[in-house]
Design an enzyme around this catalytic site. Structure first.
Site, PDB file in Angstrom:
ATOM      1  N   ASP A 448       0.835  -1.202   0.000  1.00 61.36           N
ATOM      2  CA  ASP A 448       0.000   0.000   0.000  1.00 61.36           C
ATOM      3  C   ASP A 448       0.867   1.249   0.000  1.00 61.36           C
ATOM      4  O   ASP A 448       2.081   1.189   0.246  1.00 61.36           O
ATOM      5  CB  ASP A 448      -0.901  -0.042   1.242  1.00 61.36           C
ATOM      6  CG  ASP A 448      -2.217   0.699   1.051  1.00 61.36           C
ATOM      7  OD1 ASP A 448      -2.305   1.547   0.145  1.00 61.36           O
ATOM      8  OD2 ASP A 448      -3.149   0.439   1.831  1.00 61.36           O
ATOM      9  N   ASP A 513     -10.923   1.930  -3.143  1.00 61.34           N
ATOM     10  CA  ASP A 513     -11.417   1.609  -1.799  1.00 61.34           C
ATOM     11  C   ASP A 513     -12.937   1.516  -1.789  1.00 61.34           C
ATOM     12  O   ASP A 513     -13.517   1.007  -0.829  1.00 61.34           O
ATOM     13  CB  ASP A 513     -10.950   2.663  -0.783  1.00 61.34           C
ATOM     14  CG  ASP A 513      -9.548   2.363  -0.267  1.00 61.34           C
ATOM     15  OD1 ASP A 513      -9.003   1.298  -0.621  1.00 61.34           O
ATOM     16  OD2 ASP A 513      -8.996   3.190   0.482  1.00 61.34           O
TER      17      ASP A 513
HETATM   18  C1  GLA Z   1      -5.718   2.065   2.259  1.00 59.16           C
HETATM   19  C2  GLA Z   1      -6.149   0.897   1.389  1.00 59.16           C
HETATM   20  C3  GLA Z   1      -7.210   0.112   2.126  1.00 59.16           C
HETATM   21  C4  GLA Z   1      -6.668  -0.365   3.448  1.00 59.16           C
HETATM   22  C5  GLA Z   1      -6.148   0.796   4.257  1.00 59.16           C
HETATM   23  C6  GLA Z   1      -5.409   0.333   5.485  1.00 59.16           C
HETATM   24  O1  GLA Z   1      -6.736   2.993   2.382  1.00 59.16           O
HETATM   25  O2  GLA Z   1      -6.609   1.331   0.154  1.00 59.16           O
HETATM   26  O3  GLA Z   1      -7.637  -0.972   1.340  1.00 59.16           O
HETATM   27  O4  GLA Z   1      -5.637  -1.293   3.216  1.00 59.16           O
HETATM   28  O5  GLA Z   1      -5.267   1.618   3.524  1.00 59.16           O
HETATM   29  O6  GLA Z   1      -4.930   1.368   6.250  1.00 59.16           O
END
Ligand code: GLA
Length: 702
Positions: A448, A513
């Site tokens: 990420d 997301d």
């Molecule tokens: C980001 C990712 C999510 C999740 C969060 C965790 O927003 O896109 O899918 O993994 O971080 O903090």
């Protein structure tokens, strides 16, 4: 030195042709478009393109070269801006060498007066052209490079519409169509990552081209950092696309003998509309060597813990979720953020990649054992480019972050960016991730990246955004080389880092997301213009979407997630019996058809407003899945008939609704039927009357 230089060079794919002509001693694209007849003499193209001198204009036009040059008097934006303290700015590199292979052209041009050399490398794979520009400083002093574009590609004047991409967090890959006039269409990205709002791709079409008709071009820059995309229309009518990594002032300086190579521009074209352009890209990515590992086995269905527990990790709860996940057919369990260091919220712990002894007193072993005993693989979330100021790593190495002191850092999710331009940072993050991979049987990393590089100053005070991206690529490449069996996902707050550059070293993208199935349809549709379904992470979310607050049915959530690399991201304990049964059936349906979904040809359908429809066709035309979703209440009593595309017109197909399990709508075709491909494509059929927010999936078998 190769053969003597000739006037024109040509490359052909199955459906595209490229002709590069040497004009005024520099290489320039004379033709880039649908396939030309084999015996067509390129000289015809230049004869047809000849123009007279216009009033109040130069006697002849400076060439729109692969790198248009200031020294040639090019009236538009040059492809290169470089200088030595204000001198040597008017580059005038002339062709000195050409290498030609069946699928590749390499042009070398030199400018001894200004001490620089340009190499344009154009490679055609399938119907996609990948092209880079390399600049070498052949002078005696450093050369400052302000910008360097990948090879510039002209568009015919009648290609007057472009479709750019825009968006935001949880709303990525949104298309905007615009008419071009004189001047420049410009998209710049200074967020340091590929970004949610300025995806480095664009489509260009003749007026009214659609999914199945009309001349359409695609362009994409394979780069995961700052970029500049432009389409320039000169007053003399010439139009061109330029794409490049965007540099901050002074960011790039080449010492004598040093080179800089641009990220590749990936271009394709078709006279059969936007759908064909996407299929060219999909076929290209599927044929890349780095994609082959995905072919080795079916893409496992995921369970991701994020929206079920967020930072509230309890091994017992996670084991219970793992059991429920396995019961609905999940094949890979991914433990998201919250397992390490002091990471009990987004305020602390990033940078400390050791399993939290408070939360997991026995380490991750027991959970992983449980997951594997249930027959699933284990995946783990990491965010190695980032650090919370409240972390042991930051306390030990506050000097490791990017910044532009004395200016305070713009707050962004309580975290700062580690400078991957520094070897010691790369080494540490490689080692931390490698330690986890050595200790545990981890099959998958969700990598990420959750903040912009807002003030990307490096240790020496210079801008370090480009070096950060190159450093990231190096670490990922090294991990891939050391742990070839570990798959890596590219996530950046959802789809903020989706591009062919990162995908050369990762195996899928976390598309967004947003798990809101209706929003997802347009996000996934946008994504599909460049990327195939098996690279598109798509999850069934909770009953009430955490981001939009919308409640959408399980059949719709399944119908949307099923067409990507499918997963589940919801608290399975909160689903009722009917939702759980539908989910398990949906996972089974995905598995039954995932080979088709992950290898088939995508045909987006130009459906009426308020409808989203597409079909995935087997390579041999033998079967297809059709997705039809009603987004809003239809205008009339009945929706428009749906015409399919991509079928074999002569073949007969058995049509059958396979989803939802309980199709409530009255529909004469509910029990299925047998129809000719030509009838389904030319006459179409009446879809069932659906409520807004519901979908059907049809299966066609020859
Ligand atoms: C980001 C990712 C999510 C999740 C969060 C965790 O927003 O896109 O899918 O993994 O971080 O903090």
């Amino acid at each position: 030195m190769a053969a003597p230089l000739s006037a024109a060079y040509r490359l052909d794919g199955a459906n595209v042709s490229l002709v590069v002509e040497i004009i005024a001693e520099v290489p320039a694209v004379r033709y880039w478009g649908p396939r030309l007849p084999d015996d067509l003499d390129p000289a015809e193209l230049s004869a047809l393109a000849a123009r007279a001198e216009a009033n109040a204009s130069p006697a002849y036009e400076a060439p729109l070269a692969l790198t248009p040059q200031a020294g040639q008097g090019f009236p538009g934006r040059p492809g290169l801006t470089a200088h030595r303290g204000g001198l040597d700015w008017a580059s005038y590199a002339l062709l000195v060498d050409v290498e030609q292979a069946a699928d590749r052209l390499v042009f070398t041009s030199r400018d001894d007066a200004h001490g620089l050399e340009l190499v344009h490398d154009l490679q055609l794979s399938g119907d996609v052209l990948a092209a880079t520009t390399r600049l070498t400083n052949i002078g005696a002093e450093a050369l400052q490079v302000d910008h360097l574009a990948a090879p510039v590609i002209p568009l015919p004047g009648f290609v007057g519409q472009i479709i750019g991409f825009e968006g935001r967090w949880s709303g990525e890959f949104q298309l905007r169509r615009q008419d071009l006039g004189m001047g420049t269409w410009l998209h710049e990205n200074r967020r340091g990552r590929t970004s949610h709002d300025a995806f480095p791709g664009l489509l260009a079409t003749e007026r009214d081209a659609n999914e199945t008709r009309g001349l359409a071009f695609g362009f994409h820059l394979g780069w995961s950092g700052n970029h500049r995309l432009s389409v320039e229309t000169l007053a003399d009518g010439r139009r061109s696309v330029a794409m490049e990594a965007l540099f901050m002032p002074g960011e790039i300086s080449l010492a004598p003998g040093e080179s800089l190579t641009t990220p590749a521009i990936f271009a394709t074209v078709s006279d059969a509309g936007l759908g064909a352009v996407s299929r060219h890209y999909h076929a290209f990515l599927r044929a890349r060597p780095e994609h082959q590992r995905l072919r080795a086995k079916p893409r496992p269905v995921h369970y991701n813990s994020w929206e079920a527990v967020y930072f509230d990790h309890d091994p017992q709860v996670l084991m219970a979720l793992a059991e429920k996940a396995a019961a609905v057919g999940v094949e890979r369990f991914v433990l998201d953020d919250g397992w390490f260091g002091s990471r009990r919220s987004d305020r602390a712990g990033l940078g400390d990649w050791q399993v939290s002894p408070d939360v997991y007193p026995q380490g991750l072993g027991p959970l992983i054992d449980k997951v594997r005993a249930l027959g699933m693989e284990f995946g783990l979330w990491v965010e190695p480019e980032m650090v919370n100021p409240d972390s042991d790593l930051f306390r030990a190495h506050p000097e490791w972050v990017l910044g532009t002191p004395p200016a305070p850092q713009i707050p962004f999710r309580h975290q700062l960016v580690l400078d991957f331009g520094r070897p010691e940072v790369r080494e540490r993050m490689y080692a931390d991730v490698a330690t986890l991979l050595e200790e545990y049987p981890i099959a998958y990393l969700k990598w990420d990246m959750n903040r912009d590089l807002s003030q990307p100053g490096g240790a020496d005070g210079r801008a370090g955004a480009t070096a950060h991206v190159l450093g990231l690529y190096e670490v990922l490449d090294r991990l891939r080389a050391s742990y070839p069996a570990v798959e890596i996902e590219s996530c950046a707050s959802g789809g903020g880092r989706a591009d062919f550059g990162i995908l050369a070293r990762t195996d899928r993208v976390w598309t967004s997301d947003s798990n809101d199935a209706l929003d997802r349809l347009s996000i996934q549709r946008g994504f599909s213009h460049f990327f195939p379904a098996e690279l598109m992470g798509a999850h069934v979310g909770p009953t009430r979407c955490h981001i939009t607050g919308r409640v959408l049915s399980m059949p719709l959530r399944v119908a949307t997630a099923l067409f990507g690399h499918m997963g589940i991201e919801a608290d399975l304990r909160a689903l009722d019996a009917e939702e759980t049964a539908d989910l398990a059936a949906g996972v089974a349906l995905h598995k039954a058809h995932r080979d088709l979904i992950h290898t088939g040809a995508l045909h987006r359908i130009d459906a009426a407003e308020g409808v989203n429809a597409f079909a995935v066709m087997a390579e041999d035309g033998g079967e297809a899945l059709v997705s039809y979703t009603m987004l809003t209440e239809q205008r009339g009593y009945f929706a428009e008939p749906l015409r399919l595309a991509g079928l074999n017109p002569a073949a007969e197909y058995d049509l059958k609704a396979v989803w939802p399990l309980r199709l409530k709508a009255e529909w004469p075709l509910k029990q299925g039927g047998r129809f000719r491909g030509a009838a389904l494509m030319q006459a179409g059929f009446h879809p069932p009357r659906l409520h807004p927010g519901t979908a059907v999936i049809l299966h066609l078998k020859r």
